[in-house]
Scaffold this motif. Structure first.
Motif, PDB file in Angstrom:
ATOM      1  N   CYS A 169     -13.343 -10.595 -19.365  1.00  0.00           N
ATOM      2  CA  CYS A 169     -14.313 -10.608 -18.255  1.00  0.00           C
ATOM      3  C   CYS A 169     -15.743 -10.349 -18.733  1.00  0.00           C
ATOM      4  O   CYS A 169     -16.000  -9.406 -19.476  1.00  0.00           O
ATOM      5  CB  CYS A 169     -13.913  -9.547 -17.234  1.00  0.00           C
ATOM      6  N   ILE A 170     -16.673 -11.201 -18.282  1.00  0.00           N
ATOM      7  CA  ILE A 170     -18.087 -11.006 -18.637  1.00  0.00           C
ATOM      8  C   ILE A 170     -18.883 -10.476 -17.426  1.00  0.00           C
ATOM      9  O   ILE A 170     -20.103 -10.541 -17.405  1.00  0.00           O
ATOM     10  CB  ILE A 170     -18.724 -12.301 -19.193  1.00  0.00           C
ATOM     11  N   ARG A 171     -18.139  -9.964 -16.417  1.00  0.00           N
ATOM     12  CA  ARG A 171     -18.753  -9.284 -15.253  1.00  0.00           C
ATOM     13  C   ARG A 171     -19.775 -10.162 -14.535  1.00  0.00           C
ATOM     14  O   ARG A 171     -20.878  -9.700 -14.214  1.00  0.00           O
ATOM     15  CB  ARG A 171     -19.440  -7.974 -15.669  1.00  0.00           C
ATOM     16  N   CYS A 172     -19.407 -11.420 -14.317  1.00  0.00           N
ATOM     17  CA  CYS A 172     -20.356 -12.328 -13.659  1.00  0.00           C
ATOM     18  C   CYS A 172     -20.305 -12.198 -12.144  1.00  0.00           C
ATOM     19  O   CYS A 172     -21.240 -12.556 -11.464  1.00  0.00           O
ATOM     20  CB  CYS A 172     -20.066 -13.759 -14.070  1.00  0.00           C
ATOM     21  N   SER A 173     -19.169 -11.753 -11.620  1.00  0.00           N
ATOM     22  CA  SER A 173     -18.910 -11.555 -10.185  1.00  0.00           C
ATOM     23  C   SER A 173     -18.607 -12.839  -9.417  1.00  0.00           C
ATOM     24  O   SER A 173     -18.519 -12.803  -8.188  1.00  0.00           O
ATOM     25  CB  SER A 173     -20.033 -10.773  -9.485  1.00  0.00           C
ATOM     26  N   ALA A 174     -18.420 -13.957 -10.105  1.00  0.00           N
ATOM     27  CA  ALA A 174     -18.096 -15.199  -9.385  1.00  0.00           C
ATOM     28  C   ALA A 174     -16.792 -15.053  -8.597  1.00  0.00           C
ATOM     29  O   ALA A 174     -16.655 -15.597  -7.490  1.00  0.00           O
ATOM     30  CB  ALA A 174     -17.977 -16.356 -10.373  1.00  0.00           C
ATOM     31  N   CYS A 175     -15.845 -14.297  -9.146  1.00  0.00           N
ATOM     32  CA  CYS A 175     -14.558 -14.155  -8.451  1.00  0.00           C
ATOM     33  C   CYS A 175     -14.721 -13.388  -7.136  1.00  0.00           C
ATOM     34  O   CYS A 175     -14.004 -13.646  -6.165  1.00  0.00           O
ATOM     35  CB  CYS A 175     -13.512 -13.501  -9.351  1.00  0.00           C
ATOM     36  N   ILE A 235      -6.311 -14.599 -12.763  1.00  0.00           N
ATOM     37  CA  ILE A 235      -6.189 -13.351 -11.991  1.00  0.00           C
ATOM     38  C   ILE A 235      -4.908 -13.339 -11.140  1.00  0.00           C
ATOM     39  O   ILE A 235      -4.202 -12.322 -11.121  1.00  0.00           O
ATOM     40  CB  ILE A 235      -7.467 -13.113 -11.142  1.00  0.00           C
ATOM     41  N   ILE A 285      -9.847 -16.402 -16.554  1.00  0.00           N
ATOM     42  CA  ILE A 285      -8.849 -15.332 -16.409  1.00  0.00           C
ATOM     43  C   ILE A 285      -7.938 -15.721 -15.249  1.00  0.00           C
ATOM     44  O   ILE A 285      -8.421 -15.972 -14.137  1.00  0.00           O
ATOM     45  CB  ILE A 285      -9.528 -13.972 -16.120  1.00  0.00           C
ATOM     46  N   CYS A 320     -13.626 -18.457 -12.277  1.00  0.00           N
ATOM     47  CA  CYS A 320     -13.871 -17.582 -13.436  1.00  0.00           C
ATOM     48  C   CYS A 320     -14.339 -18.382 -14.652  1.00  0.00           C
ATOM     49  O   CYS A 320     -13.637 -19.282 -15.117  1.00  0.00           O
ATOM     50  CB  CYS A 320     -12.604 -16.805 -13.785  1.00  0.00           C
ATOM     51  N   PRO A 321     -15.506 -18.039 -15.212  1.00  0.00           N
ATOM     52  CA  PRO A 321     -16.038 -18.824 -16.329  1.00  0.00           C
ATOM     53  C   PRO A 321     -15.257 -18.640 -17.629  1.00  0.00           C
ATOM     54  O   PRO A 321     -15.445 -19.421 -18.557  1.00  0.00           O
ATOM     55  CB  PRO A 321     -17.465 -18.301 -16.485  1.00  0.00           C
ATOM     56  N   VAL A 322     -14.417 -17.596 -17.703  1.00  0.00           N
ATOM     57  CA  VAL A 322     -13.608 -17.417 -18.917  1.00  0.00           C
ATOM     58  C   VAL A 322     -12.117 -17.575 -18.600  1.00  0.00           C
ATOM     59  O   VAL A 322     -11.268 -17.097 -19.347  1.00  0.00           O
ATOM     60  CB  VAL A 322     -13.910 -16.064 -19.604  1.00  0.00           C
ATOM     61  N   ILE A 329     -11.388  -9.059  -9.775  1.00  0.00           N
ATOM     62  CA  ILE A 329     -11.332  -8.466 -11.124  1.00  0.00           C
ATOM     63  C   ILE A 329     -11.024  -6.974 -11.017  1.00  0.00           C
ATOM     64  O   ILE A 329     -10.262  -6.431 -11.842  1.00  0.00           O
ATOM     65  CB  ILE A 329     -12.640  -8.736 -11.929  1.00  0.00           C
TER      66      ILE A 329
HETATM   67  S1  SF4 Z   1     -15.156 -14.454 -12.411  1.00  0.00           S
HETATM   68 FE1  SF4 Z   1     -14.083 -13.894 -14.307  1.00  0.00          FE
HETATM   69  S2  SF4 Z   1     -15.681 -13.219 -15.698  1.00  0.00           S
HETATM   70 FE2  SF4 Z   1     -16.579 -13.228 -13.666  1.00  0.00          FE
HETATM   71  S3  SF4 Z   1     -16.290 -11.101 -12.895  1.00  0.00           S
HETATM   72 FE3  SF4 Z   1     -14.553 -12.295 -12.178  1.00  0.00          FE
HETATM   73  S4  SF4 Z   1     -12.988 -12.030 -13.750  1.00  0.00           S
HETATM   74 FE4  SF4 Z   1     -14.939 -11.385 -14.655  1.00  0.00          FE
END
Ligand code: SF4
Length: 483
Positions: free
Chosen positions: A311-317, A380, A378, A374-376, A340
């Protein structure tokens, strides 16, 4: 903190909160979709981001030792913290060592996770948040409710009140006649913070990334407050989760493309600050890096769950989650809310430890929107289902819960054709009863009961009970599949 269902019920009753959240998440969602849509190779970028993180996590110990050596070679002091208490102790000790009783802070999830502000206060050191949204939360004596926009639950009028009431106690008061115009609010915050930037001798930051090969820390932000904290004070302390390490500078390329589009819906964020060690006569003259575990090695040991450390803490999720949009972040009882947070908290703390953490993997509809955003990459929903199984396993001892009893009964019923046949006949009777007494009509015309007496109410508190079909599938099949 109460368990999620209880906290969510309270949040759902707050119509102003829901209106603020729906407006804010809807706006960010639309911006993100537009800028992500501009990148033809977005999926390739996501795959690259996931691969870099996975490969790094596989040899995390080696990369961390490389990072430590690179940082030390550039004049930084590296500290290792097993948990929150150790990390807070280290930061407080550094402040005391310089006779400092006030620090400025760049927005940092890691320091919120360990409760640094409160711990420093207990040591007689005041920590001032300098990110605008964090400032609003701090002055309002509130809790953050979003990873990126901690004050997302506040509207302009509420922010004006927070400034008018809170600024005077924390330094420069709000200007008289302050309106709720965004430009005026931002100007008031700028004046208030400037005093603190110019006065503070020590700053505390987190880091979005830590490059092992060069010993470089990276902070990505929008307001410039981070740049002020990272350059003006004499002493800079950075609290960095051990999963933030990336092996090479070239790896940053991928994340600096993924992060701004996913978080703020911008092509590039306004400020990207990188720093490596100490330069005589320029910037902070003492640099400390606290490498924080606090449950991350526990998460790493979980074969399914370890992907959460990408997670890069982008908050998209958060912004696409139908549950988050209606409850907001406070219901999750953690600095990591939303999808997340629903996986990260149990992974960091462990399941079966407390009721609140165990409730989080259920705070989802499993719709999969978080995975798509999620840009990486994950997964979830996969981790949520995995953690739900762990929560159930952790509570197998002692008196079984009503849900466990119901599931066992269903397994007994469904495992025998004769028993199932009898139950199906019973369902025909239930259909007639529910069709008669059911007050609600569901889409498609089926009748439903809205409420059952206890213990059935545990199910119907949040759901309708639709009338079962008049005829079972097997009865229909025996007739040749005709209505
Ligand atoms: S979208 Fe993915 S990278 Fe961004 S906060 Fe949520 S889990 Fe982390």
């Amino acid at each position: 903190m109460p368990a999620f269902p209880e906290a969510a019920r309270k949040a759902l009753a707050d119509t102003q909160l829901r209106r603020n959240l729906a407006h804010a998440t809807g706006t960010i969602r639309a911006k993100r979709e537009a800028v992500v849509g501009e990148v033809a190779e977005w999926e390739e970028l996501r795959l690259a981001g996931a691969a870099i993180k996975d490969n790094t996590l596989r040899r995390l110990d080696e990369h961390l030792l490389t990072l430590e050596a690179s940082l030390q070679a550039r004049g930084a002091t590296v500290h290792w913290a097993r948990d929150a208490a150790e990390a807070c102790e280290i930061v407080a000790r550094i402040a005391h060592g310089h006779g400092i009783d006030e620090v400025v802070k760049v927005k940092s999830m890691a320091t919120q996770e360990i409760g640094l502000n409160e711990a420093l206060a207990a040591h007689g050191v005041t920590a001032w948040e300098t990110d605008l949204a964090e400032l609003i939360v701090q002055l309002g004596d509130d809790l953050p409710s979003h990873i990126l926009v901690p004050a997302i639950h506040r509207n302009r009028a509420e922010i004006r009140e927070v400034f008018r009431r809170g600024m005077a106690d924390a330094g420069r008061p709000a200007p008289p006649g302050l309106s709720d115009e965004p430009a005026e609010l931002a100007a008031a915050a700028r004046l208030h913070l400037r005093e603190k930037f110019l006065r503070a001798r020590m700053a505390v930051s987190g880091a979005n990334f830590a490059v092992a090969e060069s010993g470089t820390l990276v902070v990505v932000e929008s307001e410039g407050n981070g740049r002020m904290c990272l350059t003006l004070p004499e002493v800079l302390v950075s609290v960095v989760g051990i999963e933030k390490v990336v092996p090479t500078f070239a790896d940053l390329d991928v994340f600096l493309q993924l992060l701004p589009r996913s978080s703020t819906g911008e092509r590039m964020n306004p400020y990207t600050s990188t720093w490596s060690g100490v330069t005589p006569g320029d910037g902070p003259q003492e640099m400390h890096v606290v490498l924080l575990d606090n449950g991350r090695t526990r998460a790493l040991a979980d074969e399914v769950g370890r992907q959460a450390l990408r997670c890069i803490r982008c908050s998209a999720c958060l912004n696409v989650c139908p549950v988050y949009e209606r409850t907001g972040g406070h219901a999750y009882g953690s600095v990591y809310p939303g999808p997340i947070g629903a996986i990260l908290n149990p992974l960091l703390k462990g399941v079966g430890v407390d009721e609140q953490t165990d409730s989080l993997p259920y705070a989802s509809t499993l719709c999969g929107a978080c995975f798509e955003a999620c840009p990486v990459r994950i997964d979830i929903p996969e981790v949520l289902v995995h953690l739900r199984a762990k929560v159930v396993d952790a509570h197998r001892e002692g008196v079984p819960k009503p849900e466990a009893v119901a599931m066992k009964s269903a397994a007994w019923l469904l495992s025998d054709a004769r028993r199932l046949g009898l139950a199906e006949r019973g369902l025909g009777v239930a259909n007639r009863a529910l069709t008669r007494f059911g007050r609600r009509v569901l889409p498609g015309g089926r009748r439903a009961l809205g409420r059952l007496p206890w213990p059935g109410s545990l199910w119907t508190n949040a759901r309708d009970l639709p009338a079962p079909p008049r005829e079972s599938f097997r009865a229909w099949w025996r007739k040749g599949g005709r209505p």
